[in-house]
Design an enzyme around this catalytic site. Structure first.
Site, PDB file in Angstrom:
ATOM      1  N   ALA A 260       0.718  -1.226  -0.009  1.00  0.00           N
ATOM      2  CA  ALA A 260       0.248  -0.081  -0.089  1.00  0.00           C
ATOM      3  C   ALA A 260       0.675   1.132  -0.056  1.00  0.00           C
ATOM      4  O   ALA A 260       0.308   2.503  -0.465  1.00  0.00           O
ATOM      5  CB  ALA A 260      -0.930   0.013   1.346  1.00  0.00           C
ATOM      6  N   LYS A 265      -3.181   5.124  -3.889  1.00  0.00           N
ATOM      7  CA  LYS A 265      -4.529   4.319  -4.210  1.00  0.00           C
ATOM      8  C   LYS A 265      -5.422   3.991  -3.269  1.00  0.00           C
ATOM      9  O   LYS A 265      -6.793   4.060  -3.699  1.00  0.00           O
ATOM     10  CB  LYS A 265      -3.786   3.085  -5.288  1.00  0.00           C
ATOM     11  CG  LYS A 265      -2.892   3.419  -6.210  1.00  0.00           C
ATOM     12  CD  LYS A 265      -2.482   2.298  -7.128  1.00  0.00           C
ATOM     13  CE  LYS A 265      -1.502   2.674  -8.216  1.00  0.00           C
ATOM     14  NZ  LYS A 265      -0.239   3.076  -7.636  1.00  0.00           N
ATOM     15  N   ARG A 287       6.414   4.301   5.740  1.00  0.00           N
ATOM     16  CA  ARG A 287       5.251   4.281   4.547  1.00  0.00           C
ATOM     17  C   ARG A 287       4.082   4.198   5.281  1.00  0.00           C
ATOM     18  O   ARG A 287       2.899   4.632   4.691  1.00  0.00           O
ATOM     19  CB  ARG A 287       5.657   3.375   3.117  1.00  0.00           C
ATOM     20  CG  ARG A 287       6.757   3.691   2.555  1.00  0.00           C
ATOM     21  CD  ARG A 287       6.912   3.350   1.223  1.00  0.00           C
ATOM     22  NE  ARG A 287       7.805   3.855   0.590  1.00  0.00           N
ATOM     23  CZ  ARG A 287       8.513   3.619  -0.437  1.00  0.00           C
ATOM     24  NH1 ARG A 287       7.986   2.654  -1.267  1.00  0.00           N
ATOM     25  NH2 ARG A 287       9.683   4.140  -0.993  1.00  0.00           N
ATOM     26  N   ASP A 326       0.015  -3.545  -6.039  1.00  0.00           N
ATOM     27  CA  ASP A 326       0.917  -2.530  -6.846  1.00  0.00           C
ATOM     28  C   ASP A 326       2.379  -2.927  -6.162  1.00  0.00           C
ATOM     29  O   ASP A 326       2.903  -2.301  -5.495  1.00  0.00           O
ATOM     30  CB  ASP A 326       0.231  -1.301  -6.216  1.00  0.00           C
ATOM     31  CG  ASP A 326       1.009  -0.063  -6.966  1.00  0.00           C
ATOM     32  OD1 ASP A 326       1.184  -0.249  -8.083  1.00  0.00           O
ATOM     33  OD2 ASP A 326       1.017   0.883  -6.498  1.00  0.00           O
ATOM     34  N   CYS A 379       4.769   0.229 -12.129  1.00  0.00           N
ATOM     35  CA  CYS A 379       5.156   1.462 -12.744  1.00  0.00           C
ATOM     36  C   CYS A 379       6.515   1.436 -13.866  1.00  0.00           C
ATOM     37  O   CYS A 379       7.246   2.032 -13.820  1.00  0.00           O
ATOM     38  CB  CYS A 379       5.220   2.608 -11.809  1.00  0.00           C
ATOM     39  SG  CYS A 379       6.262   2.704 -10.559  1.00  0.00           S
TER      40      CYS A 379
HETATM   41  C1  SAM Z   1       4.671   0.727  -5.994  1.00  0.00           C
HETATM   42  S1  SAM Z   1       4.657   0.889  -4.273  1.00  0.00           S
HETATM   43  C2  SAM Z   1       3.218   1.025  -3.710  1.00  0.00           C
HETATM   44  C3  SAM Z   1       2.535   2.310  -3.858  1.00  0.00           C
HETATM   45  C4  SAM Z   1       1.182   2.576  -3.224  1.00  0.00           C
HETATM   46  N1  SAM Z   1       0.525   1.368  -3.707  1.00  0.00           N
HETATM   47  C5  SAM Z   1       0.513   3.733  -3.576  1.00  0.00           C
HETATM   48  O1  SAM Z   1      -0.394   3.859  -4.535  1.00  0.00           O
HETATM   49  O2  SAM Z   1       0.876   4.608  -2.803  1.00  0.00           O
HETATM   50  C6  SAM Z   1       5.408  -0.457  -3.568  1.00  0.00           C
HETATM   51  C7  SAM Z   1       5.753  -0.823  -2.353  1.00  0.00           C
HETATM   52  O3  SAM Z   1       5.642  -2.234  -1.909  1.00  0.00           O
HETATM   53  C8  SAM Z   1       6.525  -2.043  -0.627  1.00  0.00           C
HETATM   54  N2  SAM Z   1       7.087  -3.423  -0.504  1.00  0.00           N
HETATM   55  C9  SAM Z   1       8.184  -4.083  -1.154  1.00  0.00           C
HETATM   56  N3  SAM Z   1       8.529  -5.165  -0.784  1.00  0.00           N
HETATM   57  C10 SAM Z   1       7.178  -5.721   0.168  1.00  0.00           C
HETATM   58  C11 SAM Z   1       7.060  -6.856   0.724  1.00  0.00           C
HETATM   59  N4  SAM Z   1       7.653  -7.789   0.619  1.00  0.00           N
HETATM   60  N5  SAM Z   1       5.778  -6.723   1.347  1.00  0.00           N
HETATM   61  C12 SAM Z   1       5.074  -5.751   1.755  1.00  0.00           C
HETATM   62  N6  SAM Z   1       5.542  -4.603   0.842  1.00  0.00           N
HETATM   63  C13 SAM Z   1       6.559  -4.383   0.379  1.00  0.00           C
HETATM   64  C14 SAM Z   1       7.362  -0.969  -0.939  1.00  0.00           C
HETATM   65  O4  SAM Z   1       7.724  -0.490   0.625  1.00  0.00           O
HETATM   66  C15 SAM Z   1       6.532   0.128  -1.476  1.00  0.00           C
HETATM   67  O5  SAM Z   1       6.054   0.924  -0.490  1.00  0.00           O
END
Ligand code: SAM
Length: 440
Positions: A260, A265, A287, A326, A379
């Site tokens: 998230a 989103k 975050r 995402d 993205c």
């Molecule tokens: C593309 S961003 C998400 C953006 C968010 N959906 C938004 O619209 O604001 C991807 C996110 O995945 C998180 N992430 C990376 N590996 C992860 C994991 N194993 N479990 C949970 N979150 C993870 C990152 O910290 C990052 O915030």
């Protein structure tokens, strides 16, 4: 010129691994508007085509670029980018400002900086034209500001015409789109922005989105703290808008947002669907903190549950009807906005993103029951992070099918063979990939 000094300080900070936008926000607050613009233009020009400036500098230096002191290299890169890209500045005053900065940081190199930058001011454009018109792939990668391995990979996977589009997108200056809350009237908001000096107009794709020609600082703009609008790129809005229409057309109200982030989103979905609840996960504590704050700003936090942790391990409170994944990715579709990303990516890092995406998608599919939906997005415009991840999931899960997506006027490019791309091509649209899966 305070802008030149600020640009050098921002550049140094970014070398530690931070995003330009983050550092700029910190430094920019104390600078007058004109100097802030100069600092921002300099660092973005320099970062977008970093390898090009190094190559040009090499051709004007008598000794290897790498043997110069780090501060002198920074000054030459920013100076070269400024002289060859900023058209409204008198070159001589820009050269003088960089020479003054060298005198403070590395006095012994002031004469060298003066000589090299003067030479670039007089002959640099010719070199630039030469590279632009060269049919050679390496020169093209240099001209458009891409690492060679990435330019080669895009040429191979997208073909010449689409790859060229991706190359050109590296130099498109990004602007803000404002996603309006359901209680915000677009006409009234547009007038308020205008009073603040920001021109805005309706997005051709969404009737609740305004486009602007501003790159401003959202939290200090009118209506932001009250939750009247949210800065979000239109490709990202397209993804959360699809989740909204699936939720409403299929009557699915329980959503799990597996990655998230800062809740952009999630906030969009919750503010536009009053009967939806979201469980939001993210690995990063910061975050999740920012995500909670974002939902509070929009007044929708009481329909959300947040958890910090690894989405491969966390368990949902309730079985989700829609899972939004995402996924963490290379961000290659947003390099116009965050150009530092392309210089930090390596082939090894790209394949570790694919591995993580594949595992996260398996986990998402494992959490939905018959009729459940998984919305996969990145993205990124690398096939390794998109079609390949989907292809593997479809192979290992025969009970999953892909669902078609309507573009609604949005220029979608069908993936090969799975999913859909929104290719970066305007200041409000980043590169995104989206694929919707359903469990039979
Ligand atoms: C593309 S961003 C998400 C953006 C968010 N959906 C938004 O619209 O604001 C991807 C996110 O995945 C998180 N992430 C990376 N590996 C992860 C994991 N194993 N479990 C949970 N979150 C993870 C990152 O910290 C990052 O915030």
């Amino acid at each position: 010129m305070k802008g030149v000094e600020a640009a050098l300080a921002i550049w140094e900070e970014t070398r530690k691994g931070l995003f330009l936008s983050q550092v700029l926000r910190r430094f920019g607050e104390d600078l007058p508007e004109g100097e802030r613009k100069l600092a921002s233009t300099l660092v973005y020009c320099a970062m977008r085509r970093y390898n090009l400036w190094v190559e040009i500098l090499r051709s004007f230096l008598r000794r290897p670029f790498e043997t110069l002191q780090a501060e002198t290299r920074d000054i030459l890169i920013l100076g070269c980018a400024g002289l060859l890209e900023i058209k409204h500045f008198v070159p001589q005053s820009l050269v003088n400002a960089f020479v003054e900065a060298t005198k403070k940081k590395n006095p012994a190199d002031a004469a060298l900086v003066n000589a090299v930058l003067r030479k670039i001011a007089s002959d640099g454009r010719e070199k630039l034209e030469e590279l632009k018109n060269s049919p050679n792939q390496i020169n093209q990668a240099l001209f458009w500001g891409l690492p060679q391995w990435i330019a080669r990979r895009w040429m191979e996977s997208w073909g010449q015409d689409l790859a060229k589009k991706l190359f050109v997108s590296q130099l498109i200056k990004p602007y803000l789109s404002f996603r309006l809350s359901p209680r915000t009237d677009p006409g009234e908001m547009g007038e308020k922005f205008f009073e603040e000096g920001v021109k805005s107009w309706r997005s051709p794709y969404f009737n609740y989105v305004l486009r602007s020609n501003s790159f401003g600082h959202p939290p200090s703009m009118l209506g932001y703290n009250e939750g009247l609008w949210t800065p979000q790129t239109e490709s990202s809005i397209f993804v959360s808008d699809k989740v909204l229409s699936l939720s409403s057309s299929l009557g699915k109200r329980k959503i799990l947002d597996m990655c998230a982030g800062r809740g952009i989103k999630a906030g969009h979905i919750l503010e536009r669907a009053q009967d939806v609840t979201i469980e939001a996960w993210d690995l990063s504590k910061n975050r999740v903190y920012a995500g909670r704050r974002e939902l509070r700003r929009l007044g929708v936090q009481n329909r959300s549950i947040w958890k910090v942790g690894d989405s491969l391990k966390l368990a949902p409170e309730e079985a989700p009807e829609i899972v939004l994944l995402d996924a963490p990715c290379s961000g290659s579709g947003t390099w116009g906005r965050h150009p530092e990303g392309k210089w930090r990516l390596s082939p090894g890092k790209l394949s570790s993103y694919s591995d993580l995406q594949r595992d996260l998608l398996e986990r998402a599919i494992g959490m939905v029951t018959t009729g459940g939906i998984v919305v996969y997005s990145t993205c990124s415009v690398f096939r390794e992070e998109n079609e390949r991840v989907i292809g593997e999931a479809l192979c290992s899960n025969p009970d999953i099918i892909e669902i078609e997506i309507e573009g609604g006027g949005f220029p979608l490019q069908r993936g090969r063979p799975f999913g859909y791309y929104l290719l970066p091509g305007s200041p409000w649209v980043d590169g995104f990939f989206l694929c919707i899966l359903m469990k039979r």
